[in-house]
Design a protein around this motif. Structure first.
Motif, PDB file in Angstrom:
ATOM      1  N   LEU A  17       0.875  -1.166   0.000  1.00 46.19           N
ATOM      2  CA  LEU A  17       0.000   0.000   0.000  1.00 46.19           C
ATOM      3  C   LEU A  17       0.916   1.220   0.000  1.00 46.19           C
ATOM      4  CD1 LEU A  17      -2.594  -1.079   2.745  1.00 46.19           C
ATOM      5  CD2 LEU A  17      -2.632  -1.552   0.297  1.00 46.19           C
ATOM      6  N   ASN A  24      -2.203   5.712   3.598  1.00 47.62           N
ATOM      7  CA  ASN A  24      -2.738   4.517   2.927  1.00 47.62           C
ATOM      8  C   ASN A  24      -4.228   4.320   3.195  1.00 47.62           C
ATOM      9  OD1 ASN A  24      -0.223   3.707   1.746  1.00 47.62           O
ATOM     10  ND2 ASN A  24       0.429   3.043   3.777  1.00 47.62           N
ATOM     11  N   HIS A  54       3.028  -2.187   3.619  1.00 43.71           N
ATOM     12  CA  HIS A  54       2.762  -0.757   3.445  1.00 43.71           C
ATOM     13  C   HIS A  54       4.047   0.048   3.417  1.00 43.71           C
ATOM     14  CE1 HIS A  54       3.644   0.172   7.774  1.00 43.71           C
ATOM     15  NE2 HIS A  54       3.393  -1.121   7.869  1.00 43.71           N
ATOM     16  N   CYS A  60      -2.736   1.204   7.263  1.00 44.49           N
ATOM     17  CA  CYS A  60      -3.942   1.724   6.629  1.00 44.49           C
ATOM     18  C   CYS A  60      -4.735   2.485   7.680  1.00 44.49           C
ATOM     19  CB  CYS A  60      -4.783   0.603   6.030  1.00 44.49           C
ATOM     20  SG  CYS A  60      -6.310   1.187   5.272  1.00 44.49           S
ATOM     21  N   GLY A 100      -8.738  -0.445   7.955  1.00 41.03           N
ATOM     22  CA  GLY A 100      -7.491  -1.182   7.803  1.00 41.03           C
ATOM     23  C   GLY A 100      -7.492  -2.472   8.598  1.00 41.03           C
TER      24      GLY A 100
END
Length: 244
Positions: A17, A24, A54, A60, A100
């Motif tokens: 990500l 993100n 990520h 996230c 997330g």
């Protein structure tokens, strides 16, 4: 500009990500790109497993409040991870919030660094963790999840392991991940696919039973007056009006 970076090492496809400026967040564009990248990995005979990780300090941050994905698109992404015929392993070295955590729970294995933090922040902006419950409710401890859903409080990697959200955590996420990837590389592809089907059957039953209801709930909550007030307060970095 691509929001998902791809690389491969010895049959393991890594999907990153890669929108650190938005932490993100799950925008419509990022959800679409990630779904496409997962589908490509699922169809590639040279891919044994997928690592989802990520860039930046946040795995996230949840839904992008300026460009949120349609609930149906998020359902499709989560189901795509669960149904993918390759194991999907989450690697987390930063923070995870709201939606997330649904991504994390969709993965077959999830590992994190001890410094990672987690929170279901939906209730604090006036919505409910509706769609992500499709992956979270079948896989996490219900009593622990009740507290974390209802309070929105932050919790650490050790608590995430205790609740079942994480498989394992340690000082070095890559050190925790190494034996997992070694085991996947030693396993027969068809055996992995069939074993994953055994493990995900109950999760997919939840999708079949509850996806339409939870999608409708998500849409209704995001359109509510509380959600408008909560999101505005969040973006303006102030408390929402209901805080006492």
């Amino acid at each position: 500009m691509a929001l998902i970076a791809r690389s491969r090492d010895r049959a393991v496809q890594t999907l990153v990500l890669d929108s650190p400026d938005t932490r993100n967040a799950l925008s419509a564009a990022l959800v679409g790109e990630l779904a496409d990248a997962l589908a490509d990995a699922g169809e590639d005979d040279d891919v044994r497993a997928v690592v989802l990780t990520h860039s930046g300090t946040t795995f996230c941050a949840g839904a992008d409040l300026r460009d949120p994905p349609h609930p149906d698109a998020l359902v499709g992404l989560l189901r795509g991870i669960v149904e993918l015929p390759k194991p999907v392993v989450a690697r987390v070295t930063g923070h995870v919030r709201a939606g997330g955590l649904g991504l994390l729970a969709a993965c077959d294995v999830a590992v994190a660094a001890d410094t990672a933090t987690f929170a279901f922040t939906e209730v604090r902006i006036g919505v409910a963790p509706a769609v992500i419950s499709l992956t979270l409710l079948p896989r996490t401890d219900p009593r622990a999840l009740a507290r974390l859903y209802l309070t929105g409080e932050r919790f650490d990697a050790a608590e995430a392991v205790r609740t079942g959200l994480l498989t394992a955590a340690g000082d070095d996420a890559d050190g925790v991940l190494a034996p997992v990837l070694d085991g996947l590389r030693r396993s027969a592809p068809e055996a992995l696919a069939e074993t994953k089907r055994l493990l995900t059957a109950r999760v997919l039953e939840t999708f079949d039973r509850d996806a339409a209801r939870l999608t409708a709930l998500s849409a209704r909550m995001f359109a509510s007056a509380d959600a408008r007030a909560g999101m505005t307060a969040f973006l303006e970095r102030r408390e929402p009006p209901w805080v006492v």
